[in-house]
Scaffold this motif. Structure first.
Motif, PDB file in Angstrom:
ATOM      1  N   THR A 171       0.816  -1.205   0.000  1.00 17.09           N
ATOM      2  CA  THR A 171       0.000   0.000   0.000  1.00 17.09           C
ATOM      3  C   THR A 171       0.853   1.260   0.000  1.00 17.09           C
ATOM      4  OG1 THR A 171      -0.147   0.021   2.428  1.00 17.09           O
ATOM      5  CG2 THR A 171      -1.857  -1.161   1.211  1.00 17.09           C
ATOM      6  N   ASP A 172       0.328   2.287  -0.625  1.00 17.01           N
ATOM      7  CA  ASP A 172       0.929   3.624  -0.574  1.00 17.01           C
ATOM      8  C   ASP A 172       0.414   4.281   0.697  1.00 17.01           C
ATOM      9  OD1 ASP A 172       1.962   6.135  -0.979  1.00 17.01           O
ATOM     10  OD2 ASP A 172       0.485   6.708  -2.487  1.00 17.01           O
ATOM     11  N   GLY A 173       1.214   4.238   1.737  1.00 14.11           N
ATOM     12  CA  GLY A 173       0.786   4.694   3.045  1.00 14.11           C
ATOM     13  C   GLY A 173       0.743   3.528   4.018  1.00 14.11           C
ATOM     14  N   ILE A 174       0.751   3.828   5.293  1.00 13.24           N
ATOM     15  CA  ILE A 174       0.766   2.810   6.337  1.00 13.24           C
ATOM     16  C   ILE A 174      -0.534   2.892   7.128  1.00 13.24           C
ATOM     17  CG2 ILE A 174       1.977   1.960   8.381  1.00 13.24           C
ATOM     18  CD1 ILE A 174       4.511   3.303   7.278  1.00 13.24           C
ATOM     19  N   PRO A 175      -1.339   1.837   7.105  1.00 16.60           N
ATOM     20  CA  PRO A 175      -2.627   1.870   7.830  1.00 16.60           C
ATOM     21  C   PRO A 175      -2.440   2.088   9.329  1.00 16.60           C
ATOM     22  CG  PRO A 175      -2.569   0.024   6.281  1.00 16.60           C
ATOM     23  CD  PRO A 175      -1.177   0.588   6.333  1.00 16.60           C
ATOM     24  N   ALA A 233      -8.425   1.909   0.285  1.00 20.78           N
ATOM     25  CA  ALA A 233      -8.590   3.335   0.002  1.00 20.78           C
ATOM     26  C   ALA A 233      -9.292   4.036   1.158  1.00 20.78           C
ATOM     27  CB  ALA A 233      -9.365   3.524  -1.298  1.00 20.78           C
ATOM     28  N   LEU A 234     -10.265   3.372   1.769  1.00 12.61           N
ATOM     29  CA  LEU A 234     -10.957   3.950   2.913  1.00 12.61           C
ATOM     30  C   LEU A 234     -10.030   4.105   4.117  1.00 12.61           C
ATOM     31  CD1 LEU A 234     -14.383   2.077   2.705  1.00 12.61           C
ATOM     32  CD2 LEU A 234     -13.936   4.488   2.200  1.00 12.61           C
ATOM     33  N   GLN A 235      -8.953   3.324   4.151  1.00  9.19           N
ATOM     34  CA  GLN A 235      -7.936   3.466   5.195  1.00  9.19           C
ATOM     35  C   GLN A 235      -6.914   4.535   4.814  1.00  9.19           C
ATOM     36  OE1 GLN A 235      -9.878   1.594   7.480  1.00  9.19           O
ATOM     37  NE2 GLN A 235      -7.846   1.455   8.338  1.00  9.19           N
ATOM     38  N   LEU A 236      -7.154   5.218   3.692  1.00  9.64           N
ATOM     39  CA  LEU A 236      -6.261   6.254   3.156  1.00  9.64           C
ATOM     40  C   LEU A 236      -4.920   5.675   2.728  1.00  9.64           C
ATOM     41  CD1 LEU A 236      -6.973   9.162   5.696  1.00  9.64           C
ATOM     42  CD2 LEU A 236      -8.072   8.701   3.489  1.00  9.64           C
ATOM     43  N   CYS A 237      -4.896   4.391   2.428  1.00 11.87           N
ATOM     44  CA  CYS A 237      -3.674   3.694   2.004  1.00 11.87           C
ATOM     45  C   CYS A 237      -3.988   2.832   0.789  1.00 11.87           C
ATOM     46  CB  CYS A 237      -3.125   2.839   3.142  1.00 11.87           C
ATOM     47  SG  CYS A 237      -2.660   3.758   4.611  1.00 11.87           S
ATOM     48  N   PRO A 238      -4.160   3.431  -0.384  1.00  9.99           N
ATOM     49  CA  PRO A 238      -4.524   2.643  -1.566  1.00  9.99           C
ATOM     50  C   PRO A 238      -3.423   1.661  -1.955  1.00  9.99           C
ATOM     51  CG  PRO A 238      -3.930   4.885  -2.191  1.00  9.99           C
ATOM     52  CD  PRO A 238      -4.002   4.863  -0.699  1.00  9.99           C
TER      53      PRO A 238
END
Length: 329
Positions: free
Chosen positions: A153-157, A230-235
């Motif tokens: 993912t792009d970003g870390i949940p 995506a809802l976790q802001l980490c697509p």
């Protein structure tokens, strides 16, 4: 168990050479990816990942029928029982001839989404297919996951582990069916196709602002895992459909309204592009980094524990793990 075949699916194509990779234990994707031997550097470049940004990615549009049949034949990873006719896409007659099969029709029992990679489960025995479907349905009702995916993912949940629960419906936008969240669905919504979806997630590794995430869906809905991340802001990396719903202002991420956001090539920041050694123009060709890694199947007898099938990640997935220096915790 009747005619049962398992394949490895790689981003709208089939990959050969998987049989030796099937194991009955944890795949260890984070560590093993770094230990795999790398190709020798050419005289023109000292770093092979620059020349092959997505190694192992094979597009079906670049193959003829005979070449695709060869790839399909080589991609069988497990087979139990008597063979049946392999009915798959447009190469069915040729594929059946290549495999030396009879005329019993196979059906898809379990498979990842169109753009994801991983295991595809086929059966040529109606009784076996029915038994498998009943096993999967019973497991869902009991909230026991039978499929395990891995994703980058792009970003870390945050938090690093939890369950995503959201109602989804399909909405057609510019000729494409998109999964759209529905807040507080009514009984009428449920009757009209809205479905409550659930997925477990667990962060396995982090690095360079990205994460290796284990995902276990408890429900079945198109693009469910992509929407949940995506809802976790980490697509998911390579998600050119739902990543556009995540925006950034002054370093803070937020969600754009799903009903007004159209699919577009995923936007990655300059630092991540540099780490992945990609140019902005190459991002559009980035495959979805979502892989159906493990499937549980029912035992031969009712008292037997479930058996397990494992699929190693594709080469491009391993390359991304290396570039991001992801390592398991």
């Amino acid at each position: 168990m009747g005619a049962l075949r398992v394949w490895r699916w790689i981003s709208e194509t089939w990959r050969p050479g998987f049989g030796a990779g099937v194991r009955r234990r944890d795949a260890g994707f984070g560590t093993e990816a770094r230990r795999r031997p790398q190709p020798q550097a050419s005289s023109k470049s000292k770093d092979p990942v620059e020349d092959q940004p997505f190694p192992g990615l094979l597009r079906t549009e670049n193959l003829g029928v005979e070449e695709l049949v060869d790839v399909l034949k080589a991609a069988v990873v497990d087979q139990k029982g008597r063979p049946g006719e392999l009915t798959l896409l447009s190469v069915l007659p040729q594929l059946s001839q290549a495999l030396g099969l009879g005329h019993q029709e196979l059906q898809i029992v379990r498979a990842p989404g169109k753009e994801a990679s991983g295991l595809v489960l086929l059966s040529g025995c109606p009784q076996t297919a029915s038994r498998l479907q009943k096993f999967f349905a019973h497991s869902r009702r009991s909230q026991r996951p039978t499929a395990t995916y891995c994703a980058i993912t792009d970003g870390i949940p945050e938090p690093s582990e939890g369950t995503v629960s959201v109602a989804l419906r399909l909405e057609r936008v510019d000729g494409i069916d998109l999964a759209v969240p529905v807040a507080s669905p009514s009984r009428k919504d449920i009757l009209e196709g809205v479905k409550r979806t659930f997925s477990h997630f667990h962060v396995m590794a982090t690095g360079c602002g990205c994460a290796l995430v284990q995902l276990q869906p408890l429900t079945v809905f198109p693009s469910q895992l992509q929407v949940h991340m995506a809802l976790q802001l980490c697509p998911v990396l390579g998600d050119h459909t739902y990543a556009a719903r995540v925006g950034t202002v002054l370093g803070q991420r937020f969600l754009w309204p799903a009903t007004t956001t159209k699919p577009q090539t995923q936007v990655l920041d300059e630092a991540l592009l540099k780490r992945l050694r990609l140019s902005p123009s190459q991002v559009a060709q980035m495959p979805l980094h979502l892989h159906l890694q493990r499937l549980l199947l029912p035992g031969t007898r009712s008292r037997d524990p479930p058996s397990e099938l494992l699929a190693p990640v594709p080469s491009y997935f391993s390359r991304t793990l290396q570039c991001l220096r992801l390592s398991q915790k």
